[in-house]
Design a protein around this motif. Structure first.
Motif, PDB file in Angstrom:
ATOM      1  N   THR A  33       0.818  -1.208   0.000  1.00 21.95           N
ATOM      2  CA  THR A  33       0.000   0.000   0.000  1.00 21.95           C
ATOM      3  C   THR A  33       0.854   1.261   0.000  1.00 21.95           C
ATOM      4  O   THR A  33       0.548   2.224  -0.710  1.00 21.95           O
ATOM      5  CB  THR A  33      -0.941  -0.011   1.222  1.00 21.95           C
ATOM      6  OG1 THR A  33      -1.722  -1.211   1.175  1.00 21.95           O
ATOM      7  CG2 THR A  33      -1.862   1.191   1.226  1.00 21.95           C
ATOM      8  N   ARG A  34       1.938   1.268   0.768  1.00 22.11           N
ATOM      9  CA  ARG A  34       2.785   2.459   0.851  1.00 22.11           C
ATOM     10  C   ARG A  34       3.329   2.845  -0.531  1.00 22.11           C
ATOM     11  O   ARG A  34       3.326   4.017  -0.901  1.00 22.11           O
ATOM     12  CB  ARG A  34       3.935   2.214   1.823  1.00 22.11           C
ATOM     13  CG  ARG A  34       4.799   3.442   2.037  1.00 22.11           C
ATOM     14  CD  ARG A  34       5.842   3.209   3.126  1.00 22.11           C
ATOM     15  NE  ARG A  34       7.111   3.676   2.608  1.00 22.11           N
ATOM     16  CZ  ARG A  34       8.267   3.089   2.785  1.00 22.11           C
ATOM     17  NH1 ARG A  34       8.342   1.960   3.482  1.00 22.11           N
ATOM     18  NH2 ARG A  34       9.363   3.584   2.292  1.00 22.11           N
ATOM     19  N   TYR A  35       3.772   1.878  -1.301  1.00 25.30           N
ATOM     20  CA  TYR A  35       4.293   2.147  -2.633  1.00 25.30           C
ATOM     21  C   TYR A  35       3.188   2.707  -3.536  1.00 25.30           C
ATOM     22  O   TYR A  35       3.397   3.665  -4.277  1.00 25.30           O
ATOM     23  CB  TYR A  35       4.882   0.876  -3.246  1.00 25.30           C
ATOM     24  CG  TYR A  35       5.566   1.120  -4.571  1.00 25.30           C
ATOM     25  CD1 TYR A  35       6.882   1.577  -4.603  1.00 25.30           C
ATOM     26  CD2 TYR A  35       4.907   0.910  -5.779  1.00 25.30           C
ATOM     27  CE1 TYR A  35       7.522   1.812  -5.811  1.00 25.30           C
ATOM     28  CE2 TYR A  35       5.541   1.146  -6.988  1.00 25.30           C
ATOM     29  CZ  TYR A  35       6.847   1.592  -6.998  1.00 25.30           C
ATOM     30  OH  TYR A  35       7.467   1.830  -8.202  1.00 25.30           O
ATOM     31  N   GLY A  72       0.950   7.494  -6.327  1.00 18.32           N
ATOM     32  CA  GLY A  72      -0.291   8.176  -6.651  1.00 18.32           C
ATOM     33  C   GLY A  72      -1.324   7.261  -7.280  1.00 18.32           C
ATOM     34  O   GLY A  72      -2.298   7.716  -7.878  1.00 18.32           O
ATOM     35  N   ASP A 127      -5.418   6.990  -3.234  1.00 16.01           N
ATOM     36  CA  ASP A 127      -5.434   8.102  -2.288  1.00 16.01           C
ATOM     37  C   ASP A 127      -5.036   7.614  -0.900  1.00 16.01           C
ATOM     38  O   ASP A 127      -5.013   6.405  -0.626  1.00 16.01           O
ATOM     39  CB  ASP A 127      -6.828   8.729  -2.234  1.00 16.01           C
ATOM     40  CG  ASP A 127      -7.189   9.435  -3.534  1.00 16.01           C
ATOM     41  OD1 ASP A 127      -6.273   9.948  -4.205  1.00 16.01           O
ATOM     42  OD2 ASP A 127      -8.390   9.449  -3.877  1.00 16.01           O
ATOM     43  N   GLU A 128      -4.783   8.568  -0.011  1.00 20.71           N
ATOM     44  CA  GLU A 128      -4.301   8.250   1.333  1.00 20.71           C
ATOM     45  C   GLU A 128      -5.224   7.302   2.102  1.00 20.71           C
ATOM     46  O   GLU A 128      -4.756   6.407   2.783  1.00 20.71           O
ATOM     47  CB  GLU A 128      -4.103   9.556   2.125  1.00 20.71           C
ATOM     48  CG  GLU A 128      -3.432   9.376   3.460  1.00 20.71           C
ATOM     49  CD  GLU A 128      -2.020   8.810   3.347  1.00 20.71           C
ATOM     50  OE1 GLU A 128      -1.635   8.001   4.219  1.00 20.71           O
ATOM     51  OE2 GLU A 128      -1.309   9.154   2.392  1.00 20.71           O
ATOM     52  N   ASP A 129      -6.538   7.485   1.991  1.00 20.14           N
ATOM     53  CA  ASP A 129      -7.473   6.660   2.765  1.00 20.14           C
ATOM     54  C   ASP A 129      -8.114   5.545   1.937  1.00 20.14           C
ATOM     55  O   ASP A 129      -8.988   4.832   2.418  1.00 20.14           O
ATOM     56  CB  ASP A 129      -8.548   7.539   3.398  1.00 20.14           C
ATOM     57  CG  ASP A 129      -9.302   8.362   2.358  1.00 20.14           C
ATOM     58  OD1 ASP A 129      -8.854   8.424   1.191  1.00 20.14           O
ATOM     59  OD2 ASP A 129     -10.336   8.939   2.717  1.00 20.14           O
ATOM     60  N   GLU A 130      -7.660   5.381   0.717  1.00 16.07           N
ATOM     61  CA  GLU A 130      -8.245   4.387  -0.191  1.00 16.07           C
ATOM     62  C   GLU A 130      -7.581   3.016   0.017  1.00 16.07           C
ATOM     63  O   GLU A 130      -6.364   2.926   0.155  1.00 16.07           O
ATOM     64  CB  GLU A 130      -8.021   4.865  -1.629  1.00 16.07           C
ATOM     65  CG  GLU A 130      -8.653   4.018  -2.687  1.00 16.07           C
ATOM     66  CD  GLU A 130      -8.414   4.595  -4.081  1.00 16.07           C
ATOM     67  OE1 GLU A 130      -8.867   3.968  -5.039  1.00 16.07           O
ATOM     68  OE2 GLU A 130      -7.774   5.656  -4.219  1.00 16.07           O
ATOM     69  N   TYR A 151      -6.068  -0.592  -1.091  1.00 12.77           N
ATOM     70  CA  TYR A 151      -5.255  -0.939  -2.258  1.00 12.77           C
ATOM     71  C   TYR A 151      -5.784  -2.219  -2.904  1.00 12.77           C
ATOM     72  O   TYR A 151      -5.678  -3.293  -2.355  1.00 12.77           O
ATOM     73  CB  TYR A 151      -3.806  -1.105  -1.828  1.00 12.77           C
ATOM     74  CG  TYR A 151      -2.819  -1.339  -2.951  1.00 12.77           C
ATOM     75  CD1 TYR A 151      -3.041  -0.894  -4.240  1.00 12.77           C
ATOM     76  CD2 TYR A 151      -1.623  -2.006  -2.697  1.00 12.77           C
ATOM     77  CE1 TYR A 151      -2.112  -1.088  -5.246  1.00 12.77           C
ATOM     78  CE2 TYR A 151      -0.688  -2.203  -3.690  1.00 12.77           C
ATOM     79  CZ  TYR A 151      -0.936  -1.748  -4.974  1.00 12.77           C
ATOM     80  OH  TYR A 151      -0.018  -1.947  -5.964  1.00 12.77           O
ATOM     81  N   ARG A 188       0.580   4.374  -2.699  1.00 14.84           N
ATOM     82  CA  ARG A 188       0.290   5.764  -2.310  1.00 14.84           C
ATOM     83  C   ARG A 188       1.387   6.702  -2.803  1.00 14.84           C
ATOM     84  O   ARG A 188       1.102   7.787  -3.293  1.00 14.84           O
ATOM     85  CB  ARG A 188       0.127   5.866  -0.804  1.00 14.84           C
ATOM     86  CG  ARG A 188      -1.177   5.271  -0.342  1.00 14.84           C
ATOM     87  CD  ARG A 188      -1.578   5.692   1.053  1.00 14.84           C
ATOM     88  NE  ARG A 188      -2.867   5.120   1.345  1.00 14.84           N
ATOM     89  CZ  ARG A 188      -3.074   4.126   2.213  1.00 14.84           C
ATOM     90  NH1 ARG A 188      -2.060   3.625   2.892  1.00 14.84           N
ATOM     91  NH2 ARG A 188      -4.281   3.650   2.401  1.00 14.84           N
ATOM     92  N   GLU A 189       2.657   6.283  -2.666  1.00 17.73           N
ATOM     93  CA  GLU A 189       3.765   7.111  -3.141  1.00 17.73           C
ATOM     94  C   GLU A 189       3.685   7.355  -4.641  1.00 17.73           C
ATOM     95  O   GLU A 189       4.045   8.424  -5.118  1.00 17.73           O
ATOM     96  CB  GLU A 189       5.109   6.463  -2.786  1.00 17.73           C
ATOM     97  CG  GLU A 189       5.442   6.554  -1.324  1.00 17.73           C
ATOM     98  CD  GLU A 189       6.749   5.865  -0.972  1.00 17.73           C
ATOM     99  OE1 GLU A 189       7.507   5.453  -1.890  1.00 17.73           O
ATOM    100  OE2 GLU A 189       7.025   5.733   0.231  1.00 17.73           O
TER     101      GLU A 189
END
Length: 165
Positions: free
Chosen positions: A41-43, A48, A51-54, A56, A45-46
């Motif tokens: 998930t972190r990758y 794009g 979104d932050e709360d979406e 994965y 989000r990085e």
């Protein structure tokens, strides 16, 4: 000949794919798109991709990358590798480079704003992919296509390239 584009959906990857598609159409050559999608998930989000709360959804991201790539280059082949880890840049580059090599490229179109600089970040995936001498590399550093008028200004009256004087 095969033109290969490592693709992550970024503006520079879009631009590299546009250039590869234009060259492919002009030269009647195959374009292949390769993507590596870490299942972290972190990758995502990085990059794009979410979104932050979406949450994965890896399958949805892969399909989105495929759809976006094919909207730019409709006849392109698309290969993707999903990996479980979130590796450092050099290990991620090894996955991308393996996918690139499987396509047997003559030219790799690489969207990167830091390949070829005197000082290159160690985390740059592009610097690792561009370092292979088995194929030529076309580095795309600008999202916008160079304007034809700007190129023509560099051509002298006799058709040779010069300084315009």
């Amino acid at each position: 000949m095969t033109f290969v584009v490592p693709y992550d959906g970024s503006p520079l990857a879009d631009a590299a794919l546009e250039r590869a598609a234009a060259f492919g159409a002009a030269l009647d050559e195959q374009v292949s798109v390769v993507s590596v999608v870490p299942e972290r998930t972190r990758y995502a989000r990085e990059k794009g991709w979410i979104d932050e709360d979406e949450p994965y959804d890896v399958d949805a991201v892969v399909e989105d990358l495929r759809t976006r790539a094919l909207s730019i280059a409709a006849d392109a082949a698309f290969a993707v590798e999903r990996i479980r880890e979130f590796p450092p840049g050099d290990r991620l580059a090894a996955h991308i480079e393996r996918l690139v090599r499987e396509q047997e490229p003559t030219v790799v179109f690489l969207g990167s704003d830091n390949v070829g600089r005197v000082v290159t970040p160690l985390t740059s995936v592009g610097v690792h992919v561009a370092g292979d001498e088995e194929y030529d590399v076309y580095v795309v550093r600008q999202s916008e296509q160079p304007r034809l008028e700007a190129l023509l200004e560099q051509v002298d009256g006799d058709g040779s390239v010069g300084d315009g004087t």
